[in-house]
Design a protein around this motif. Structure first.
Motif, PDB file in Angstrom:
ATOM      1  N   GLU A 204      33.125  51.789  33.983  1.00 63.38           N
ATOM      2  CA  GLU A 204      33.838  53.067  34.057  1.00 63.38           C
ATOM      3  C   GLU A 204      34.424  53.287  35.451  1.00 63.38           C
ATOM      4  OE1 GLU A 204      31.114  56.107  32.993  1.00 63.38           O
ATOM      5  OE2 GLU A 204      31.032  55.561  30.870  1.00 63.38           O
ATOM      6  N   ILE A 205      33.695  52.821  36.459  1.00 64.59           N
ATOM      7  CA  ILE A 205      34.125  53.005  37.849  1.00 64.59           C
ATOM      8  C   ILE A 205      35.054  51.880  38.288  1.00 64.59           C
ATOM      9  CG2 ILE A 205      33.320  53.208  40.235  1.00 64.59           C
ATOM     10  CD1 ILE A 205      30.677  54.341  39.058  1.00 64.59           C
ATOM     11  N   ASP A 206      34.711  50.657  37.915  1.00 67.03           N
ATOM     12  CA  ASP A 206      35.513  49.483  38.288  1.00 67.03           C
ATOM     13  C   ASP A 206      35.751  48.630  37.048  1.00 67.03           C
ATOM     14  OD1 ASP A 206      36.729  47.269  39.289  1.00 67.03           O
ATOM     15  OD2 ASP A 206      35.113  46.687  40.650  1.00 67.03           O
ATOM     16  N   PRO A 207      36.882  48.845  36.353  1.00 65.98           N
ATOM     17  CA  PRO A 207      37.135  48.124  35.094  1.00 65.98           C
ATOM     18  C   PRO A 207      37.442  46.640  35.273  1.00 65.98           C
ATOM     19  CG  PRO A 207      39.025  49.479  35.678  1.00 65.98           C
ATOM     20  CD  PRO A 207      37.937  49.820  36.661  1.00 65.98           C
ATOM     21  N   TYR A 208      37.480  46.144  36.522  1.00 66.27           N
ATOM     22  CA  TYR A 208      37.814  44.736  36.763  1.00 66.27           C
ATOM     23  C   TYR A 208      36.640  43.958  37.352  1.00 66.27           C
ATOM     24  CZ  TYR A 208      42.302  47.033  36.291  1.00 66.27           C
ATOM     25  OH  TYR A 208      43.335  47.810  35.835  1.00 66.27           O
ATOM     26  N   HIS A 209      35.448  44.485  37.220  1.00 64.35           N
ATOM     27  CA  HIS A 209      34.253  43.847  37.797  1.00 64.35           C
ATOM     28  C   HIS A 209      33.786  42.744  36.846  1.00 64.35           C
ATOM     29  CE1 HIS A 209      30.232  43.650  39.693  1.00 64.35           C
ATOM     30  NE2 HIS A 209      30.869  44.131  40.744  1.00 64.35           N
TER      31      HIS A 209
ATOM     32  N   ASP B 169      46.241  40.937  32.084  1.00 66.04           N
ATOM     33  CA  ASP B 169      47.353  41.876  31.975  1.00 66.04           C
ATOM     34  C   ASP B 169      47.532  42.733  33.221  1.00 66.04           C
ATOM     35  OD1 ASP B 169      47.583  40.845  29.482  1.00 66.04           O
ATOM     36  OD2 ASP B 169      47.022  42.666  28.393  1.00 66.04           O
ATOM     37  N   ASP B 170      46.422  43.172  33.802  1.00 64.39           N
ATOM     38  CA  ASP B 170      46.515  44.105  34.929  1.00 64.39           C
ATOM     39  C   ASP B 170      46.538  43.405  36.287  1.00 64.39           C
ATOM     40  OD1 ASP B 170      46.366  45.956  32.930  1.00 64.39           O
ATOM     41  OD2 ASP B 170      44.357  46.666  33.410  1.00 64.39           O
ATOM     42  N   LEU B 171      45.804  42.289  36.414  1.00 62.93           N
ATOM     43  CA  LEU B 171      45.696  41.617  37.710  1.00 62.93           C
ATOM     44  C   LEU B 171      46.384  40.255  37.739  1.00 62.93           C
ATOM     45  CD1 LEU B 171      41.961  42.381  38.619  1.00 62.93           C
ATOM     46  CD2 LEU B 171      43.996  43.741  39.116  1.00 62.93           C
ATOM     47  N   ASP B 172      46.790  39.774  36.575  1.00 62.33           N
ATOM     48  CA  ASP B 172      47.446  38.472  36.457  1.00 62.33           C
ATOM     49  C   ASP B 172      46.569  37.341  36.979  1.00 62.33           C
ATOM     50  OD1 ASP B 172      49.507  36.800  35.688  1.00 62.33           O
ATOM     51  OD2 ASP B 172      50.533  36.896  37.626  1.00 62.33           O
ATOM     52  N   VAL B 173      45.272  37.417  36.653  1.00 62.64           N
ATOM     53  CA  VAL B 173      44.350  36.335  37.002  1.00 62.64           C
ATOM     54  C   VAL B 173      43.564  35.963  35.754  1.00 62.64           C
ATOM     55  CG1 VAL B 173      44.119  37.040  39.412  1.00 62.64           C
ATOM     56  CG2 VAL B 173      42.519  37.928  37.712  1.00 62.64           C
ATOM     57  N   ALA B 174      43.155  34.712  35.705  1.00 59.45           N
ATOM     58  CA  ALA B 174      42.351  34.244  34.573  1.00 59.45           C
ATOM     59  C   ALA B 174      40.869  34.438  34.871  1.00 59.45           C
ATOM     60  CB  ALA B 174      42.631  32.765  34.319  1.00 59.45           C
TER      61      ALA B 174
ATOM     62  N   LEU C  19      37.987  42.166  26.142  1.00 54.41           N
ATOM     63  CA  LEU C  19      38.393  43.221  27.069  1.00 54.41           C
ATOM     64  C   LEU C  19      38.492  42.690  28.494  1.00 54.41           C
ATOM     65  CD1 LEU C  19      39.047  46.208  27.501  1.00 54.41           C
ATOM     66  CD2 LEU C  19      36.599  46.630  27.778  1.00 54.41           C
ATOM     67  N   CYS C  20      37.540  41.848  28.882  1.00 60.44           N
ATOM     68  CA  CYS C  20      37.554  41.249  30.214  1.00 60.44           C
ATOM     69  C   CYS C  20      38.818  40.424  30.429  1.00 60.44           C
ATOM     70  CB  CYS C  20      36.313  40.382  30.402  1.00 60.44           C
ATOM     71  SG  CYS C  20      36.269  39.448  31.949  1.00 60.44           S
ATOM     72  N   VAL C  21      39.122  39.550  29.470  1.00 60.25           N
ATOM     73  CA  VAL C  21      40.298  38.685  29.580  1.00 60.25           C
ATOM     74  C   VAL C  21      41.565  39.526  29.651  1.00 60.25           C
ATOM     75  CG1 VAL C  21      41.684  36.950  28.390  1.00 60.25           C
ATOM     76  CG2 VAL C  21      39.188  36.724  28.454  1.00 60.25           C
ATOM     77  N   ARG C  22      41.664  40.525  28.795  1.00 62.67           N
ATOM     78  CA  ARG C  22      42.883  41.349  28.754  1.00 62.67           C
ATOM     79  C   ARG C  22      43.095  42.096  30.068  1.00 62.67           C
ATOM     80  NH1 ARG C  22      43.667  46.512  27.484  1.00 62.67           N
ATOM     81  NH2 ARG C  22      41.674  46.796  26.419  1.00 62.67           N
ATOM     82  N   ARG C  23      42.037  42.700  30.577  1.00 60.52           N
ATOM     83  CA  ARG C  23      42.196  43.476  31.814  1.00 60.52           C
ATOM     84  C   ARG C  23      42.538  42.583  33.004  1.00 60.52           C
ATOM     85  NH1 ARG C  23      37.398  48.070  31.174  1.00 60.52           N
ATOM     86  NH2 ARG C  23      38.700  49.559  30.029  1.00 60.52           N
ATOM     87  N   LEU C  24      41.856  41.441  33.112  1.00 57.27           N
ATOM     88  CA  LEU C  24      42.125  40.561  34.240  1.00 57.27           C
ATOM     89  C   LEU C  24      43.521  39.961  34.163  1.00 57.27           C
ATOM     90  CD1 LEU C  24      38.715  38.681  34.611  1.00 57.27           C
ATOM     91  CD2 LEU C  24      39.583  40.558  36.004  1.00 57.27           C
TER      92      LEU C  24
END
Length: 254
Positions: A188-193, A226-231, A219-224
């Motif tokens: 909730e605080i850091d969605p990319y952890h 789509d949002d950060l452009d990292v695998a 969800l992990c794959v999508r956020r990393l």
């Protein structure tokens, strides 16, 4: 009576059990900044920087004086407990009976670290849980001032440390429901952890909840990506593969 002020989440002020009408705009910013620096004289130039960033103070600009006067009237209506004193080079807020959630948050974290260093993990857990309970959301969540953003990021890092410690402690104890709850709070605080998604897949994998494993991995794959452009890292992929093959499941005792 005690003035109780909450900065985490929505800003609120209570005297006893009664809410105090909130100042708005620059008046609110002035009040919040002076509260966090109470007992210390804050220079006029600093207050101009906080309230009107990029605007040079001048001898003919009465904006700060007007804001201070308005805030004094607000505090007077609220009753005794806090006052603003003017000095040659700035203003200081004094309060005799004041409780701030941010102060209590820092006290709990400091006590937790001391207990952790001493090897008293039960006390550390209690202190870190108290800190997490105080953190009801980002500091002054609706504010966008630079000074708020800097403090907000610092407090966010601190609560993530407490949550991560509690998560590791729950893992050591094999308390998977607690692990899952703590992981959800971290995200909730850091969605990319990414490490937290790994822990969630481990916890659900041990419980045989493969649908949850797939959902968290997706969800992990999508956020990393789509949002950060990292695998995701190889560790994430390895945990996911082992979980869906059932290799992580812990047999239920008969």
């Amino acid at each position: 009576m005690t003035m109780r002020v909450r900065f985490f989440g929505d800003f609120s002020v209570h005297i006893g059990d009664e809410p105090v009408d909130q100042p708005r705009g620059k008046i609110a910013g002035l009040f919040q900044y002076l509260l966090l620096n109470r007992g210390h004289t804050v220079g006029r130039e600093k207050l101009y920087e906080v309230l009107w960033p990029g605007r040079e103070p001048s001898t003919t600009d009465s904006s700060l004086k007007v804001a201070v006067h308005t805030l004094r009237q607000v505090l007077k209506r609220a009753g005794p407990g806090a006052e603003i004193a003017g000095h040659t080079n700035g203003y200081v807020l004094r309060a005799d009976d004041l409780w701030l959630d941010v102060d209590e948050f820092d006290v709990c974290l400091d006590a937790g670290r001391i207990a952790e260093d001493a090897g008293d993990f039960a006390r550390a857990a209690r202190c870190y849980r108290q800190a997490v309970e105080l953190y009801r959301g980002d500091l002054l969540a609706s504010e966008t001032a630079d000074w708020v953003t800097a403090q907000r990021e610092c407090d966010r890092a601190l609560v993530l440390y407490a949550l991560s410690w509690l998560r590791a402690d729950a893992l050591r104890r094999g308390d998977h429901p607690a692990v899952i709850t703590l992981c959800r709070r971290i995200i909730e605080i850091d969605p990319y952890h990414e490490e937290t998604y790994q822990t969630l897949m481990l916890a659900h994998g041990r419980r045989g909840e493969l649908g949850q494993v797939r959902n968290w991995h997706k969800l992990c794959v999508r956020r990393l990506q789509d949002d950060l452009d990292v695998a995701p890292t190889a560790t994430t992929s390895r945990i996911y593969s082992r979980a869906v093959r059932g290799e992580l499941r812990v047999p239920v005792a008969a």
